[in-house]
Design a protein around this motif. Structure first.
Motif, PDB file in Angstrom:
ATOM      1  N   ASP A   1     -17.938 -52.355  -1.813  1.00  0.00           N
ATOM      2  CA  ASP A   1     -16.984 -52.528  -2.913  1.00  0.00           C
ATOM      3  C   ASP A   1     -15.563 -52.138  -2.521  1.00  0.00           C
ATOM      4  N   ASP A   2     -15.438 -51.298  -1.494  1.00  0.00           N
ATOM      5  CA  ASP A   2     -14.113 -50.854  -1.058  1.00  0.00           C
ATOM      6  C   ASP A   2     -13.661 -51.546   0.221  1.00  0.00           C
ATOM      7  N   ALA A   3     -14.319 -52.618   0.595  1.00  0.00           N
ATOM      8  CA  ALA A   3     -13.999 -53.307   1.841  1.00  0.00           C
ATOM      9  C   ALA A   3     -12.600 -53.915   1.782  1.00  0.00           C
ATOM     10  N   PRO A   4     -11.893 -53.944   2.920  1.00  0.00           N
ATOM     11  CA  PRO A   4     -10.551 -54.534   2.950  1.00  0.00           C
ATOM     12  C   PRO A   4     -10.577 -56.013   2.565  1.00  0.00           C
ATOM     13  N   THR A   5      -9.520 -56.461   1.923  1.00  0.00           N
ATOM     14  CA  THR A   5      -9.371 -57.881   1.584  1.00  0.00           C
ATOM     15  C   THR A   5      -7.985 -58.349   2.016  1.00  0.00           C
ATOM     16  N   VAL A   6      -7.869 -59.634   2.315  1.00  0.00           N
ATOM     17  CA  VAL A   6      -6.584 -60.220   2.692  1.00  0.00           C
ATOM     18  C   VAL A   6      -6.334 -61.450   1.834  1.00  0.00           C
ATOM     19  N   SER A   7      -5.100 -61.908   1.850  1.00  0.00           N
ATOM     20  CA  SER A   7      -4.697 -63.000   0.955  1.00  0.00           C
ATOM     21  C   SER A   7      -5.274 -64.346   1.347  1.00  0.00           C
ATOM     22  N   GLY A   8      -5.589 -64.513   2.603  1.00  0.00           N
ATOM     23  CA  GLY A   8      -6.106 -65.805   3.055  1.00  0.00           C
ATOM     24  C   GLY A   8      -5.053 -66.660   3.734  1.00  0.00           C
ATOM     25  N   GLU A   9      -3.810 -66.148   3.841  1.00  0.00           N
ATOM     26  CA  GLU A   9      -2.748 -66.920   4.487  1.00  0.00           C
ATOM     27  C   GLU A   9      -2.830 -66.834   6.006  1.00  0.00           C
ATOM     28  N   GLY A  10      -3.461 -65.790   6.524  1.00  0.00           N
ATOM     29  CA  GLY A  10      -3.579 -65.639   7.967  1.00  0.00           C
ATOM     30  C   GLY A  10      -4.970 -66.021   8.445  1.00  0.00           C
ATOM     31  N   VAL A  11      -5.347 -65.495   9.603  1.00  0.00           N
ATOM     32  CA  VAL A  11      -6.690 -65.776  10.136  1.00  0.00           C
ATOM     33  C   VAL A  11      -7.699 -64.890   9.397  1.00  0.00           C
ATOM     34  N   PRO A  12      -8.979 -65.250   9.420  1.00  0.00           N
ATOM     35  CA  PRO A  12      -9.969 -64.509   8.623  1.00  0.00           C
ATOM     36  C   PRO A  12     -10.126 -63.047   9.037  1.00  0.00           C
ATOM     37  N   TYR A  13     -10.224 -62.203   8.027  1.00  0.00           N
ATOM     38  CA  TYR A  13     -10.620 -60.808   8.179  1.00  0.00           C
ATOM     39  C   TYR A  13     -11.979 -60.719   7.496  1.00  0.00           C
ATOM     40  N   VAL A  14     -13.052 -60.616   8.280  1.00  0.00           N
ATOM     41  CA  VAL A  14     -14.415 -60.723   7.764  1.00  0.00           C
ATOM     42  C   VAL A  14     -15.037 -59.338   7.657  1.00  0.00           C
ATOM     43  N   THR A  15     -15.530 -58.990   6.470  1.00  0.00           N
ATOM     44  CA  THR A  15     -16.231 -57.722   6.287  1.00  0.00           C
ATOM     45  C   THR A  15     -17.708 -57.999   6.033  1.00  0.00           C
TER      46      THR A  15
END
Length: 375
Positions: free
Chosen positions: A241-255
């Motif tokens: 539930d506290d995993a990092p999130t990104v906007s989606g404008e860059g390359v994927p950050y996968v948790t």
């Protein structure tokens, strides 16, 4: 010892409690079977450790003995120790007879104490069983210090363990030791949903994650993504539930909560940010993956010692847990992830400092010792 009819040796790999004892034991068991398909490999642990979950999943027979923690101070446990030890050794002797053991290969932990004693000085009317000891950590534990007194061969992962041992590295399973990261990279990145071409950082804080790693990465997740650096981050099952999130404008950050295919994770990565437990250090060096180690801040400093040779050899960086900040990730780890030449140099240093064949070396020592066991 046993009425079981078998043309091959009975090899007991003993070590439990934590993955740091269990994984090398299973890796050596796998190597024993590869060297001698007729061998019967049995894992030995205690009812309290992770071995009751890990070993059955690997399809290896598991025997359990009573744990015998050795008290480090004078208290009630110290006075109860003799009775506990007698019962545990008696059970271990029965287990050695039941399995027809020809050699005991010990990796440390509570399970080893009664087995070492039952195979060696307290063998009683039964015959002694040859003992081979392998020490995975930078500092040997009490169990292996005991076992080394009676061993026909003593081996260690690194220098300075406190044992008079042959240094062979840490055994890792074949899927890792034989991993061709470049050949598997495209498939691995597709499986995890990572960018196929972006430099990629693997972040692993252990099976339950690590709060300090998770917190620091959360603060810079967007920056890594926008800079074109992909991330595969195992946050731990309790931290989803506290995993990092990104906007989606860059390359994927996968948790992900947990990684059960570390071979794919290693193949997907160009750099790893992780703790420096003995097995992690061994696997990283075996596959040639550049690393930024963040030693666990508890205990006796063992994790820092585990990584010292790779750091000294230029294969890794090391940062104290207290100093792992968003600024450190921004100023040191992000530029490193984008520096292909430096990563290639670190990868070459990691491979030269690793021991892909450690499992086979220990397995050969075990089979040699088994040949000394009287029939």
């Amino acid at each position: 010892m046993s009425d079981t009819i078998s043309t091959g040796p009975s090899v007991l790999v003993v070590g439990g409690g934590t993955a740091g004892h269990i994984e090398p034991a299973l890796a050596v068991g796998e190597a024993v079977t590869a060297l001698d398909p007729s061998a019967r490999v049995t894992a030995v642990g205690t009812p309290r450790g992770l071995e009751t979950e890990i070993v059955p999943r690997r399809g290896v027979p598991l025997e359990l003995v009573d744990p015998v923690p050795l008290p480090r101070r004078v208290n009630g446990d110290l006075f109860r120790l003799p009775g506990r030890l007698i019962r545990a050794v008696r059970g271990a002797r029965a287990m050695l007879l039941r399995t027809g053991a020809d050699v005991v290969v010990g990796f440390g932990g509570y399970a080893c104490v009664p087995v070492y004693l039952a195979a060696g000085p307290l063998a009683g009317r039964g015959r002694r069983v040859p003992i081979v000891v392998h020490e995975a950590n930078a500092r040997a534990g009490i169990a292996n210090k005991l076992g080394a007194r009676y061993a026909v061969a003593t081996l260690a992962a690194v220098t300075g363990s406190g044992l008079d041992a042959r240094v062979v590295g840490n055994p890792v399973k074949r899927a890792v030791a034989a991993l061709d990261r470049a050949a598997l990279r495209a498939e691995a990145r597709r499986v995890f949903g990572l960018d196929p071409d972006a430099p990629t950082v693997l972040v692993v804080g252990g099976s339950q994650g690590a709060r300090s790693l998770n917190s620091a990465m959360s603060a810079v997740a967007e920056e890594f993504s926008l800079a074109g650096v992909g991330v595969l981050h195992a946050v731990g099952p309790r931290n989803v539930d506290d995993a990092p999130t990104v906007s989606g404008e860059g390359v994927p950050y996968v948790t992900v909560p947990y990684l059960d295919r570390m071979d794919l994770a290693y193949a997907a990565a160009d750099l790893i940010l992780c703790r420096s437990g003995a097995i992690t250090v061994a696997e990283v060096s075996a596959v040639g993956l550049p690393a930024v180690f963040v030693p666990l801040p508890h205990g006796n400093g063992e994790q820092a010692l585990n990584a010292r040779d790779l750091v000294a050899g230029g294969a890794a960086l090391m940062v104290d847990d207290a100093d792992l900040s968003p600024e450190y990730l921004r100023s040191r780890v992000l530029p490193l992830a984008l520096d292909r030449d430096r990563l290639d140099s670190m990868s070459a240093a990691a491979v030269s400092g690793g021991s892909r064949d450690a499992a086979e070396v220990v397995a050969r020592a075990a089979l040699d010792a088994a040949g000394k066991a009287p029939r």
